[in-house]
Design a protein around this motif. Structure first.
Motif, short mmCIF file in Angstrom:
data_model
loop_
_atom_site.label_atom_id
_atom_site.label_comp_id
_atom_site.label_asym_id
_atom_site.label_seq_id
_atom_site.Cartn_x
_atom_site.Cartn_y
_atom_site.Cartn_z
N ILE B 348 0.86 -1.33 -0.03
CA ILE B 348 0.03 0.02 0.12
C ILE B 348 0.87 1.32 0.01
O ILE B 348 0.63 2.40 -0.86
N ARG B 349 2.11 1.29 0.73
CA ARG B 349 2.98 2.26 0.91
C ARG B 349 3.52 2.78 -0.69
O ARG B 349 3.68 3.96 -0.85
N GLU B 350 3.58 1.81 -1.54
CA GLU B 350 4.12 2.09 -2.60
C GLU B 350 3.15 2.93 -3.68
O GLU B 350 3.68 3.29 -4.77
N ILE B 351 1.96 3.04 -3.21
CA ILE B 351 1.04 3.61 -4.14
C ILE B 351 0.67 5.01 -3.93
O ILE B 351 0.39 5.44 -2.74
N LYS B 352 0.92 5.91 -4.72
CA LYS B 352 0.81 7.32 -4.74
C LYS B 352 -0.68 7.71 -4.67
O LYS B 352 -1.36 8.59 -3.93
N ASP B 353 -1.26 7.11 -5.87
CA ASP B 353 -2.82 7.67 -5.97
C ASP B 353 -3.36 6.13 -6.69
O ASP B 353 -3.04 6.22 -7.87
N GLY B 354 -4.30 5.70 -6.10
CA GLY B 354 -4.79 4.27 -6.49
C GLY B 354 -5.75 3.80 -5.72
O GLY B 354 -6.53 4.60 -4.81
N TYR B 355 -5.81 2.55 -5.54
CA TYR B 355 -7.17 1.99 -4.81
C TYR B 355 -6.72 0.58 -3.98
O TYR B 355 -5.75 -0.15 -4.46
N LEU B 356 -7.54 0.20 -3.20
CA LEU B 356 -7.15 -0.88 -2.35
C LEU B 356 -8.52 -1.48 -2.58
O LEU B 356 -9.58 -0.95 -2.40
N LEU B 357 -8.59 -2.54 -3.34
CA LEU B 357 -9.76 -3.51 -3.94
C LEU B 357 -9.73 -4.71 -2.72
O LEU B 357 -9.27 -5.47 -3.07
#
Lengths: 417, 446
Positions: B348-357
């Motif tokens: 999760i920390r790797e994602i700047k702008d995205g989604y957890l599905l």
């Protein structure tokens, strides 16, 4: 082994109201995929419902014995006392002609053979021909005693284009009816060849079309299941339908017609033995009628539409037959309209809100009079937007499985390419 | 050998097998307006399959009699080219025991369901409508073949599923969850409070959730979603009958993903919700694990006896039929992606702008390699932090492209129950996996 009448009498003597739904089914099917498969099914089954003091019990068996009645009685107390749990009354339906009485085995083989010619033109994944003849009957302690024989036939093709470099989406085309004589095999084959050809080279949509055209096949795959859920009386009563009675949703008219003899979902009586009739569900956009079985018609205090559907293994639920869609407004197919032919993922829809997001693997735009295949797009929206977005009908009426409709031009849905 | 098989041989069959099913079914339904037994009884019947002059013939029946053999033999049809793998004689009896047997009466089970229904409705006053369904199948199967294989299977599958609807103003939300197992009574095998909490959380999220912007996006998929992805996007493509016409057909031995991507289909898993249990398949074949993708490389396909011979692949035990009425098809069992080295938080920390599905609504794939599925629980990720919930989300893409875009796989792992549809038949399957980081097409409504 007992018979339905003896068991109903036994239940009556024990002080219960009783209904027996029975089925004698024969099915013959042929499939040619990598290998041929041939199948022959004969089954008999009985569903027994018991009513007493506002409670209902149910059991089924493939053998009709006293035990199945005893089991139904044993679970009466599982149900809640509800005055609407009442046995359906006697009914005298006028019987449709739903069986042509003809041999169905040889015509199945004769239907499959010419489809094999397709292997020279497209990559055939599967060829299918099947026939069903089923005797359905319902008897109950109210004097109901109805039965009829229903037959249906089906031919289908799954095909795509495949070489070392590309594999195109599988196209599934089928035709169905009461007799193989009603199925136009050449038309089915031409349709498959044309659609495989259209999808062989596909463009990516660079601009989003302002309008889509759902053809009858796409309507049967997308709109039919959404509408079926939404006009179900139980869902309307429990406010699980995205549609509200009396509200206006665009301009189309939707009629449930179980008495069209060509449709394989037609029936003279429903799963509770009640005589069927046409019902207008949406009249010029106004949601005005629901489908019910006996219980839900009593619960909602509306006339019963006799839409009980079931197998012998389950209690009756509510379901449509042939849905006919009418639209007064005529439209022409225009350049850059996105024609949607096949969708996938409808079962991931949120039936309660009517929201859907489906992949469209088979679609095309019309440019200079030619159909140009389009790479997958995602089509999303909701049932209300879809109904309100219908701008008119395009082309002629067709029947695809349980829908009879023209193509519909629709605006307002979201397309992601 | 069973006398029907002997008679089949007498009428010219070079191979025959007989499946007998005796299934005790119970299905209960409770809602805010009604409760009742929707199905209860014995589903008893069989299916005789014969290979006559290289053609298959099938007879499915509820009444066993000598005419069955003639019906099967006479229905044989084809081009006389069917060739299958034959197996050595075997006699075996398998009983999968439950840990928490269903000993309660239908009335007592209904009382538990009513308590669950009421707990859910109390959990959030905006919930107006609840469906609670319980199903239990006690399955007894017998298999006989002309190779002198006689196999008896006894096991039990139970499921409790819930679907709730809530309204707040004009916004309607719905949420579902289910717990299915081969270990016995689900409300004792699992904690019923988890059902209540899951529904409450999903309803709350749906009511205040935002529709995401459509387009390609970095996402973290949770085990439940990875399981459905492994099943829908990859597993179906590896079913030999689909593989030969699909994109995986020419890719055996080819790399399609990083080393840390391995996807397995197995007839047995110790996870309680892995209810795709198949010790022997419906062709009497021993089940074995199949590595569909082995460390990033397309390895094996799922086969039945016919495709085992056709592809020259050792039998896998993937031929399944929904019931005695249905022909056997190549089906998955428990399909999952193997865990890796990352933690969920690191992904999760790797994602700047995205989604957890987090939770899917089911999905679908096409042999050309496109997949689509809906999401009922998801969140936006901003600068490595999980933020607002989402509603009305779907994801789609091309399987090969998506597998190649997996850039991280977690140690955390989970299995979930599902039902898979193919050819008009539905069978129980397990799906599972770790958390993964990947880029996919997110479909919203804006």
């Amino acid at each position: 082994m007992s018979d339905p009448f003896s068991l109903v009498n036994r239940a009556k003597n024990l002080g219960y109201a009783c209904e027996i739904y029975y089925v004698e089914r024969w099915e013959y099917s042929l499939a040619k995929e990598k290998q041929y498969q041939s199948s022959n099914l004969k089954e008999m089954g009985y569903g027994v419902r018991i009513f007493k003091d506002g409670r209902v019990g149910f059991a089924f068996s493939t053998d009709l014995t006293d035990e199945v009645l005893d089991r139904a009685i044993s679970v009466l107390r599982v149900s809640e006392r509800d005055p609407n749990n009442e046995i359906p009354p006697a009914s005298k339906p006028s019987l449709l002609s739903l069986d042509r009485g003809e041999d169905l085995v040889e015509p199945s083989k004769e239907t499959l053979k010419p489809l094999e010619d397709l292997q020279e033109k497209v990559n055939v994944v599967g060829l299918y021909a099947s026939a069903t003849r089923v005797k359905v009957g319902v008897v109950n302690t109210e004097g109901l005693d109805v039965s009829e024989i229903r037959s249906s036939v089906h031919a289908g093709v799954t095909a795509n284009y495949k070489d070392q470099a590309i594999v195109t989406p599988e196209i599934y085309e089928s035709r169905s009816g009461r007799s193989f004589k009603e199925i136009q095999i050449d038309e089915l084959k031409e349709s498959v060849v044309e659609k495989v050809s259209v999808t062989k080279s596909r463009i990516k949509l660079e601009t989003k079309p302002s309008r889509i055209v759902l053809n009858t096949k796409a309507i049967s795959e997308l709109l039919y299941p959404l509408l079926s859920y939404s006009v179900n009386g139980e869902n309307v009563y429990r406010k699980r339908s995205p549609l509200d009675l009396g509200q206006v949703y665009g301009m189309i008219t939707v009629v449930d017609n179980p008495r069209n003899e060509k449709s394989e979902l037609s029936r003279s009586f429903d799963g509770e033995g009640q005589a069927t009739s046409e019902r207008t569900l949406i009249g010029k956009g106004v949601f005005q009628g629901v489908l019910t079985n006996w219980y839900w018609s009593r619960k909602m205090r509306v006339p019963n539409s006799a839409s009980a559907v079931r197998s012998y293994m389950s209690t009756p639920s509510v379901g449509p037959s042939l849905m006919q869609i009418f639209c007064d407004e005529k439209q022409e197919l225009e350049e850059n309209d996105l024609v949607v032919d096949q969708v996938q993922g409808v079962h991931t829809s949120n039936w309660d809100t009517g929201e859907f997001g489906v992949v469209v693997p088979v679609a095309w735009v019309v440019r200079k009079g030619e159909k140009v295949g389009v790479r997958e797009v995602v089509l999303s929206g909701d049932l209300k937007t879809l109904l309100r977005g219908v701008k008119g009908e395009v082309g002629s009426r067709k029947r695809v499985w349980a829908i009879e409709s023209p193509d519909l031009a629709v605006e307002g849905l979201t397309i992601v390419s | 050998m069973h006398e029907l098989l002997k008679r089949s041989e007498d009428l010219g069959a070079t191979f025959s097998d007989l499946r007998l099913y005796d299934v005790d079914e119970l299905s209960l339904f409770a809602s805010e307006t009604m409760r009742q037994v929707t199905s209860m009884g014995k589903d008893k019947g069989g299916s005789l399959r014969v290979l006559v002059s290289g053609n298959w013939g099938y007879a499915h029946f509820t009444k066993l009699n000598q005419d069955i053999v003639r019906t099967a033999v006479e229905s044989a049809y084809g081009d006389e080219r069917v060739n299958i793998v034959l197996l050595p004689p075997l006699h075996d009896r398998v009983e999968i025991r439950t840990k928490k047997p269903v000993t309660k009466s239908p009335e007592e089970i209904m009382n538990d369901m009513i308590r669950l229904r009421d707990d859910i409705m109390r959990a959030d006053p905006r919930i107006r409508s609840v469906n609670v369904r319980f199903t239990n199948s006690r399955i007894h199967k017998e298999y006989f073949s002309s190779e002198d294989r006689e196999i008896t299977l006894d096991y039990e599958l139970s499921n409790i599923s819930v679907r709730a609807i809530a309204r707040e103003g004009d916004v309607v939300a719905s949420a579902s969850t289910s717990m299915a197992t081969y270990l016995g009574y689900p409300l004792e095998v699992f904690d019923p409070n988890e059902i209540v909490e899951t529904i409450k959380r999903r309803i709350g999220n749906q009511l205040r959730g935002k529709v995401p912007k459509g387009g390609d996006s970095d996402v973290v998929l949770a085990p439940d979603v990875v399981g459905v992805f492994s099943h829908e996007a990859l597993g179906h493509l590896s079913e030999a009958d689909l593989a030969i016409n699909g994109i995986l057909g020419n890719l055996r031995g080819k790399r399609i993903a990083e080393d840390f991507v391995t996807v397995v289909d197995s007839g047995r898993s110790d996870y309680p919700m892995a209810h795709g249990i198949v010790p022997y398949d419906d062709e009497g074949v021993e089940s074995r694990d199949v590595k569909i993708v082995d460390r990033g490389v397309v390895s094996e396909f799922l086969v039945d006896r016919y495709y085992s011979a056709y592809l020259g692949e050792r039998p896998t035990g993937n031929a399944r039929a929904e019931d005695f009425r249905s022909p056997m098809l190549i089906r998955m069992r428990n399909t999952y992606m193997m865990p890796g080295d990352w933690s969920k938080e690191e992904l999760i920390r790797e994602i700047k702008d995205g989604y957890l599905l987090v939770s899917p609504l089911g999905g679908q794939t096409s042999p050309d390699g496109t997949f689509q599925f809906g999401i009922q629980e998801g969140y936006r990720i901003v600068k490595g932090e999980v933020t607002e919930p989402l509603r009305n989300v779907g994801i789609s893409g091309y399987t090969l492209e998506t597998l190649g875009r997996i850039s991280g796989v977690s140690k955390d792992f989970g299995m979930w129950p599902g039902y898979c549809g193919k050819g008009g038949q539905s069978v129980p399957v397990g799906t599972g996996g770790p958390y993964i980081k990947v880029r996919v097409k997110v479909g919203g409504n804006e």
